[in-house]
Each structure stands twice: as C-alpha cells, then as structure tokens.
Motif scaffolding. Structure first.
Motif, PDB file in Angstrom:
ATOM      1  N   GLN A  89       0.820  -1.208   0.000  1.00 58.94           N
ATOM      2  CA  GLN A  89       0.000   0.000   0.000  1.00 58.94           C
ATOM      3  C   GLN A  89       0.855   1.259   0.000  1.00 58.94           C
ATOM      4  O   GLN A  89       0.581   2.217  -0.733  1.00 58.94           O
ATOM      5  CB  GLN A  89      -0.922  -0.010   1.228  1.00 58.94           C
ATOM      6  CG  GLN A  89      -1.984  -1.088   1.198  1.00 58.94           C
ATOM      7  CD  GLN A  89      -2.769  -1.151   2.491  1.00 58.94           C
ATOM      8  OE1 GLN A  89      -2.863  -0.178   3.225  1.00 58.94           O
ATOM      9  NE2 GLN A  89      -3.331  -2.303   2.789  1.00 58.94           N
ATOM     10  N   HIS A 135       1.257   4.034  -3.001  1.00 60.29           N
ATOM     11  CA  HIS A 135       1.031   5.444  -2.658  1.00 60.29           C
ATOM     12  C   HIS A 135       2.198   6.303  -3.148  1.00 60.29           C
ATOM     13  O   HIS A 135       1.981   7.353  -3.779  1.00 60.29           O
ATOM     14  CB  HIS A 135       0.877   5.570  -1.145  1.00 60.29           C
ATOM     15  CG  HIS A 135       0.591   6.949  -0.652  1.00 60.29           C
ATOM     16  ND1 HIS A 135       1.552   7.941  -0.596  1.00 60.29           N
ATOM     17  CD2 HIS A 135      -0.556   7.521  -0.189  1.00 60.29           C
ATOM     18  CE1 HIS A 135       1.025   9.048  -0.130  1.00 60.29           C
ATOM     19  NE2 HIS A 135      -0.250   8.830   0.130  1.00 60.29           N
ATOM     20  N   THR A 163       2.175   9.124  -6.164  1.00 62.94           N
ATOM     21  CA  THR A 163       2.531  10.524  -5.924  1.00 62.94           C
ATOM     22  C   THR A 163       3.486  11.032  -6.999  1.00 62.94           C
ATOM     23  O   THR A 163       3.299  12.124  -7.562  1.00 62.94           O
ATOM     24  CB  THR A 163       3.167  10.685  -4.538  1.00 62.94           C
ATOM     25  OG1 THR A 163       2.231  10.282  -3.534  1.00 62.94           O
ATOM     26  CG2 THR A 163       3.571  12.129  -4.287  1.00 62.94           C
ATOM     27  N   SER A 201      -6.477   2.626  -3.946  1.00 60.13           N
ATOM     28  CA  SER A 201      -5.179   2.838  -3.305  1.00 60.13           C
ATOM     29  C   SER A 201      -4.467   4.069  -3.836  1.00 60.13           C
ATOM     30  O   SER A 201      -3.498   4.540  -3.222  1.00 60.13           O
ATOM     31  CB  SER A 201      -4.291   1.606  -3.518  1.00 60.13           C
ATOM     32  OG  SER A 201      -4.005   1.424  -4.905  1.00 60.13           O
ATOM     33  N   VAL A 256      -6.175   7.017  -4.703  1.00 57.65           N
ATOM     34  CA  VAL A 256      -6.996   8.221  -4.520  1.00 57.65           C
ATOM     35  C   VAL A 256      -6.291   9.249  -3.640  1.00 57.65           C
ATOM     36  O   VAL A 256      -6.154  10.419  -4.007  1.00 57.65           O
ATOM     37  CB  VAL A 256      -8.380   7.862  -3.931  1.00 57.65           C
ATOM     38  CG1 VAL A 256      -9.131   9.131  -3.524  1.00 57.65           C
ATOM     39  CG2 VAL A 256      -9.197   7.069  -4.941  1.00 57.65           C
ATOM     40  N   ASP A 257      -5.858   8.840  -2.449  1.00 56.49           N
ATOM     41  CA  ASP A 257      -5.272   9.795  -1.503  1.00 56.49           C
ATOM     42  C   ASP A 257      -4.027  10.489  -2.051  1.00 56.49           C
ATOM     43  O   ASP A 257      -3.901  11.723  -1.902  1.00 56.49           O
ATOM     44  CB  ASP A 257      -4.966   9.100  -0.176  1.00 56.49           C
ATOM     45  CG  ASP A 257      -6.214   8.828   0.635  1.00 56.49           C
ATOM     46  OD1 ASP A 257      -7.285   9.374   0.291  1.00 56.49           O
ATOM     47  OD2 ASP A 257      -6.128   8.067   1.622  1.00 56.49           O
ATOM     48  N   PRO A 258      -3.077   9.776  -2.652  1.00 55.84           N
ATOM     49  CA  PRO A 258      -1.903  10.498  -3.152  1.00 55.84           C
ATOM     50  C   PRO A 258      -2.220  11.506  -4.246  1.00 55.84           C
ATOM     51  O   PRO A 258      -1.602  12.580  -4.295  1.00 55.84           O
ATOM     52  CB  PRO A 258      -0.985   9.383  -3.686  1.00 55.84           C
ATOM     53  CG  PRO A 258      -1.839   8.184  -3.812  1.00 55.84           C
ATOM     54  CD  PRO A 258      -2.902   8.321  -2.794  1.00 55.84           C
ATOM     55  N   GLN A 265      -5.219  13.117  -4.635  1.00 55.86           N
ATOM     56  CA  GLN A 265      -5.941  14.203  -3.976  1.00 55.86           C
ATOM     57  C   GLN A 265      -4.989  15.111  -3.198  1.00 55.86           C
ATOM     58  O   GLN A 265      -5.161  16.336  -3.168  1.00 55.86           O
ATOM     59  CB  GLN A 265      -6.994  13.641  -3.017  1.00 55.86           C
ATOM     60  CG  GLN A 265      -8.235  13.072  -3.687  1.00 55.86           C
ATOM     61  CD  GLN A 265      -9.275  14.147  -4.003  1.00 55.86           C
ATOM     62  OE1 GLN A 265      -8.948  15.249  -4.401  1.00 55.86           O
ATOM     63  NE2 GLN A 265     -10.542  13.793  -3.847  1.00 55.86           N
ATOM     64  N   SER A 266      -3.978  14.524  -2.569  1.00 54.01           N
ATOM     65  CA  SER A 266      -3.087  15.315  -1.720  1.00 54.01           C
ATOM     66  C   SER A 266      -2.235  16.295  -2.519  1.00 54.01           C
ATOM     67  O   SER A 266      -1.718  17.267  -1.962  1.00 54.01           O
ATOM     68  CB  SER A 266      -2.174  14.390  -0.903  1.00 54.01           C
ATOM     69  OG  SER A 266      -1.251  13.712  -1.750  1.00 54.01           O
ATOM     70  N   PRO A 289      -9.857  19.440  -2.693  1.00 57.91           N
ATOM     71  CA  PRO A 289     -10.325  18.108  -3.074  1.00 57.91           C
ATOM     72  C   PRO A 289     -11.255  18.180  -4.279  1.00 57.91           C
ATOM     73  O   PRO A 289     -11.987  19.152  -4.464  1.00 57.91           O
ATOM     74  CB  PRO A 289     -11.065  17.626  -1.820  1.00 57.91           C
ATOM     75  CG  PRO A 289     -11.428  18.876  -1.075  1.00 57.91           C
ATOM     76  CD  PRO A 289     -10.345  19.871  -1.367  1.00 57.91           C
TER      77      PRO A 289
END
Length: 220
Positions: free
Chosen positions: A34, A38, A42, A89, A91-93, A95-96, A101
């Motif tokens: 994970q 990530h 990124t 897995s 999405v967060d990188p 979005q950051s 958002p």
C-alpha cells in the motif's frame, strides 16, 4: 518492444524505478505494498498534473506581513475516477497533490476469467449538465487493456473532453491498445512497461494480483 503511442509517458524517475522494484518482490507485505503504491502514485501524479494551469485568485499575507498573490489551480474542471477495487489505493496520493479536493466517482469493472473481457458492475457517474471536462482515471495495472478501454469509453460517453490515465505498471500490448482507443483525448502516465502477458492475462514479470496484495486477500 515496439514503440509506444505518442500519448504514453513512461516515468524515468529514479525513485519510482527503485520503488517499482520493491513492489515486484513477493516478500513485500500488504502494508508495504500500500505504501509503495502510494509513493509511486505521488510521483506519477506530479508528472501527470504538471500541465494544469495555475490562476491567481486573491492576495494573501505572509506571517511577516508581506502581501503576495495567492496562486491555485482551477479544480472545478477535474474529477477523479478510481477503478474498483485497486484504484482506491491511488486516490489519496492524487488528492493530496491538489490544492482543493475534487469529486471522486467510482467505476466497478472486473475481468471475466474465461474470456478476459471487462464486465461493468458499478458506475456512480452523475448524469448532470455540469460534469467536469477532465477525468483522472486511476488503476495500478493495465494488463490486456480491456478494462482501461471500457473505462475510457464510459467516460467519453459521459461527456469528458480529456482523460488523464495514471498506472503503476502496464503490459506493452495492453497499454498500446488502451492508448489507441481515443488517442486525441487521452494521456497515459505510467511507472513501468513490461513486455509480456501470461496465458491467464497477467503481466510478466509484473507485480502479481495487485488487488489481492493491497488488501491481503491472496488465496481467497
């Protein structure tokens, strides 16, 4: 390996190359898988989103009292589309990296085992008059290319003008197939390209079943 279409960009970042080598190892556990996905996402996101336009929306003040123009990105034209389940897995990188958002809409597609053809089982794209013009489509793997082609077709019919596809690892044949589906409307940003597929449609040498590795469901 034959040349890839001009809308395909393969990262040469040394940190990504090293991370991808770690990801390939069968000894890498679920938690580390994970984290590596990530990290690779990124790096790819930074490269893929470099062409976004910045705008000066206001004036702000530093802690020392100096005025400066507050620069941001117009995110109202963007949406993020993970392909379930492994796309979650990434999405967060992605979005950051953005200053605000953006909406996340999910596509559920799986590959039927005997035919290797994609089957859609979930779609929550809203049917409205104000859908974003650019979709960021995320999925760690492109193998045969069938799922990516189906997702691009869905998004094109939905009305987006551009699709930015971000993948951790791909097979050359499947990547070429997906990139040629809508050449003028898609960009592909990938971490690596392998040359072969197994008889079962898995990438060789690849990273195995990335969904099972991400969520610890190997042997389910």
């Amino acid at each position: 390996m034959a040349s890839l279409p001009s809308n395909v960009h393969v990262s040469k970042h040394p940190c990504l190359i090293a991370k991808l080598s770690q990801l390939r190892s069968k000894s890498t556990n679920s938690r580390d898988t994970q984290q590596i996905v990530h990290d690779i996402s990124t790096i790819l996101g930074i490269e893929a989103l470099a062409s976004l336009d910045t705008i000066e929306e206001s004036t702000d003040e530093t802690p020392l009292g100096f005025q400066y123009p507050h620069t941001t990105i117009n995110t109202t034209t963007l949406t993020l589309i993970p392909i379930l389940r492994s796309g979650l897995s990434m999405v967060d990188p992605i979005q950051s990296l953005l200053p605000h958002p953006i909406p996340v809409h999910h596509l559920g597609l799986y590959r039927e085992k005997s035919t290797l053809q994609p089957v859609e089982y979930y779609n929550n794209l809203p049917q409205s008059q104000s859908q974003p013009t650019t979709a960021i489509l995320i999925d760690p793997v492109i193998a045969t290319g069938g799922t990516a082609v189906a997702a691009i077709q869905i998004l094109r019919e939905w009305g987006v003008k551009k699709v930015i596809v971000i993948n951790v690892i791909t097979a050359a044949e499947g990547l070429r197939r997906a990139a040629e589906e809508w050449g003028e409307g898609t960009e592909f940003w990938v971490g690596g390209v392998d040359g072969e597929l197994t008889g079962g449609g898995m990438i060789k040498p690849g990273v195995g079943d990335i969904g099972d590795r991400l969520y610890g469901t190997i042997g389910k």
